[in-house]
Design an enzyme around this catalytic site. Structure first.
Site, PDB file in Angstrom:
ATOM      1  N   SER A 221       0.844  -1.192   0.000  1.00 16.72           N
ATOM      2  CA  SER A 221       0.000   0.000   0.000  1.00 16.72           C
ATOM      3  C   SER A 221       0.887   1.252   0.000  1.00 16.72           C
ATOM      4  O   SER A 221       1.697   1.425  -0.901  1.00 16.72           O
ATOM      5  CB  SER A 221      -0.961  -0.044   1.188  1.00 16.72           C
ATOM      6  OG  SER A 221      -2.010   0.878   1.035  1.00 16.72           O
ATOM      7  N   GLU A 337      -9.128  -5.646  -4.671  1.00 20.01           N
ATOM      8  CA  GLU A 337      -8.525  -4.655  -3.775  1.00 20.01           C
ATOM      9  C   GLU A 337      -9.561  -3.784  -3.067  1.00 20.01           C
ATOM     10  O   GLU A 337      -9.464  -3.520  -1.872  1.00 20.01           O
ATOM     11  CB  GLU A 337      -7.578  -3.748  -4.568  1.00 20.01           C
ATOM     12  CG  GLU A 337      -6.350  -4.411  -5.128  1.00 20.01           C
ATOM     13  CD  GLU A 337      -5.189  -4.446  -4.154  1.00 20.01           C
ATOM     14  OE1 GLU A 337      -5.366  -4.032  -2.999  1.00 20.01           O
ATOM     15  OE2 GLU A 337      -4.109  -4.898  -4.566  1.00 20.01           O
ATOM     16  N   HIS A 434      -7.651  -5.634  -0.562  1.00 17.88           N
ATOM     17  CA  HIS A 434      -6.448  -4.977  -0.060  1.00 17.88           C
ATOM     18  C   HIS A 434      -6.104  -5.583   1.298  1.00 17.88           C
ATOM     19  O   HIS A 434      -6.989  -5.820   2.117  1.00 17.88           O
ATOM     20  CB  HIS A 434      -6.743  -3.485   0.082  1.00 17.88           C
ATOM     21  CG  HIS A 434      -5.545  -2.607   0.100  1.00 17.88           C
ATOM     22  ND1 HIS A 434      -4.628  -2.570  -0.925  1.00 17.88           N
ATOM     23  CD2 HIS A 434      -5.111  -1.697   1.022  1.00 17.88           C
ATOM     24  CE1 HIS A 434      -3.683  -1.676  -0.640  1.00 17.88           C
ATOM     25  NE2 HIS A 434      -3.952  -1.135   0.541  1.00 17.88           N
TER      26      HIS A 434
END
Length: 523
Positions: A221, A337, A434
């Protein structure tokens, strides 16, 4: 007390304090003392690994050092206790839902080290993985269990996790700061902290059995975005020999982010100080740290800055010109995600565009052409797919494509495994969202009481093996794992990470091509 006797007394007192501190460490034993360039450290030993926690790599960025480049630490006498995590950098909230909160303090520039127990004996040197946590540059802690490096250390790597300044404290640009720097720039303090930590690793990791010539900088990230910047930064040259980026990167045209330009960032920083009632740098440094936390006005100043000290050019331009730190690269993103970041449950075919405009403002119509829908269910999937590609997919593919033009190898992945989240858990609807790959690549399935299958455990074993092999050789292949082909110009194969490991191509390439055309038209 004479100077020599006093020094001996201080040394004995430090040893006593370390021993007392260790008395509270359960399930651990004292590790061998390790001597760094600044002093001795006492860590702990547990289950075949040694741990050194809360190791300082720069002076506390407090008082007059707030918003300055990280400064070299001073040495210490005696033995420093390295059996406890240091506080995280000041922040509000946590980097992922359901993450345990960590104590915070502005004195936060510390790192943690996990090493194979044999490493301290010096029998051989080990590759080093320097992990940069994610959290949108606004939060994140190195002490959360998910980042524990023991499982990767068992596979033969030394893992270092790095805390860096976050939010306004890490990224404020301001005209007075630029003038004070003497280098024509300001902002990016959190990124410079990462470089200071890499410099510490280069100078000290040999004392822990690490090889300073086999350093992998890795992150997820915002951590991956940081890695993309480090690949482009002249200041980071020579500090790492491989790079890993998971679900993040900084390659969009500057036309979409004009605030990143130094002049604009300085103006935003000055306006932010005025809004706080602290228009001068002296007044800003005098404010209590709490004034910089939880204020939505800070959003406009928390981002990387294109400025001469750290990032003179956008990463896209640097990589396109071949001026980057050309090292082996492993990058990838997850199939779903957006599901762990964006609530799409109320998106319908009727309100799709309205909700999207509320989130992102007016978008070029061409960007939405690949995301057709007719039903509410299709609209929800279209929104999730769009967010995946906008925030992660295009950046990762662009990063892989640009790096593949260089001399070093590139390996890319597409993570599609849906973990077996518990019914009723906060993660229940995440899918391959994610964060999902982190439990696998750190081999930490047992941290969650989810109904893991043998296929999950095999995938975790394989991914951790790939990551450590990459750190060791600059190539993830080896042992008895399926062969992972390189991502090359004209042959853009990725490894699909799921119950079955197999090479393939990105299924969303056509949509990413639309992003490519739109971005090229405004670059």
């Amino acid at each position: 007390m004479p100077g020599r006797s006093k020094a001996l007394f201080v040394d004995l007192l430090n040893v006593f304090c370390v021993t007392v501190a260790m008395a509270g460490v359960t399930g651990s034993a004292l590790a061998e003392e390790t001597v760094t360039q600044k002093g001795r450290l006492q860590g702990s030993r547990e289950a075949g690994t040694t741990r050194y926690l809360g190791v300082p790599y720069a002076r506390p960025p407090i008082g007059d050092l707030r918003w300055r480049d990280p400064q070299s630490i001073e040495g210490w006498s005696g033995v420093r206790d390295a059996t406890r995590f240091a506080p995280a950098c000041p922040q509000v909230g946590v980097s992922m839902p359901d993450e345990p909160e960590s104590p915070t303090n502005e004195d936060c520039l510390y790192l943690n080290i996990w090493a194979p127990e044999a490493a301290v004996r010096g029998d051989q040197t080990y590759p080093v993985i320097v992990w940069i946590p994610g959290g949108g540059l606004t939060n994140g802690s190195t002490s959360i269990p998910l980042y524990d490096g023991a499982a990767l250390a068992h596979r033969g790597a030394i893992v270092v996790t790095v805390a860096y300044r976050l939010g306004v404290l890490g990224f404020l640009a301001h005209p007075e700061l630029t003038a004070e720097s003497g280098a024509g720039g300001s902002g990016n303090y959190g990124l410079m902290d990462q470089i200071a930590a890499l410099e510490w690793v280069r100078e000290n990791i040999g004392a822990f059995g690490g090889d300073p010539d086999r350093v992998t900088v890795a992150g997820q990230s915002a951590g991956a975005t940081s890695v993309s910047i480090l690949m482009a930064s002249p200041r980071a040259k020579g500090l790492f020999q491989r790079a890993i980026g998971q679900s993040g990167g900084l390659f969009e045209p500057l036309a979409l982010a004009p605030r990143y330009l130094l002049k604009n960032a300085e103006a935003d920083g000055a306006a932010y100080g005025e809004a706080l009632g602290a228009p001068t740098l002296v007044e800003l440094r005098a404010l209590p740290v709490e004034r910089f936390l939880g204020d939505s006005r800070a959003d406009v100043v928390v981002h990387p800055v294109i400025e001469p000290r750290m990032l003179p050019e956008p990463p896209y331009d640097v990589l396109a010109a071949g001026r980057h730190n050309d090292v082996p690269l492993l990058v990838g993103f997850n199939a779903e995600e957006a599901l762990s970041l964006t609530d799409v449950s109320e998106v319908t075919a009727h309100n799709f565009h309205e909700r999207l405009n509320e989130r992102w403002g007016a978008l070029p119509p061409a960007l939405l052409e690949p995301y057709a829908f007719a039903t509410d269910a299709e609209a929800r999937k279209a929104r999730a797919d769009f967010e995946r590609d906008l925030r992660f997919g295009w950046d990762i593919r662009a990063w892989a494509r640009l790096a593949a033009r260089g001399q070093a190898s590139v390996h890319a992945y597409y993570f599609t495994r849906r973990p077996p989240y518990a019914e009723g858990s906060i993660q229940q609807t995440w899918g391959a969202g994610h964060f999902a790959e982190l439990w696998y690549m750190f081999d930490h399935l047992d941290q969650q009481p989810w109904p893991w299958t043998e296929a999950d455990r095999q995938l975790a074993d394989d991914m951790a093996g790939y990551w450590v092999a990459f750190a060791r050789h600059g190539n993830p292949n080896g042992a008895d794992r399926p062969n992972w082909p390189a991502f090359e110009t004209g042959d853009e194969r990725v490894m699909v990470l799921d119950e079955e490991l197999k090479p393939g191509v990105l299924p969303n390439n056509a949509a990413l091509d639309v992003f490519e055309r739109v971005y090229d038209s405004i670059r």
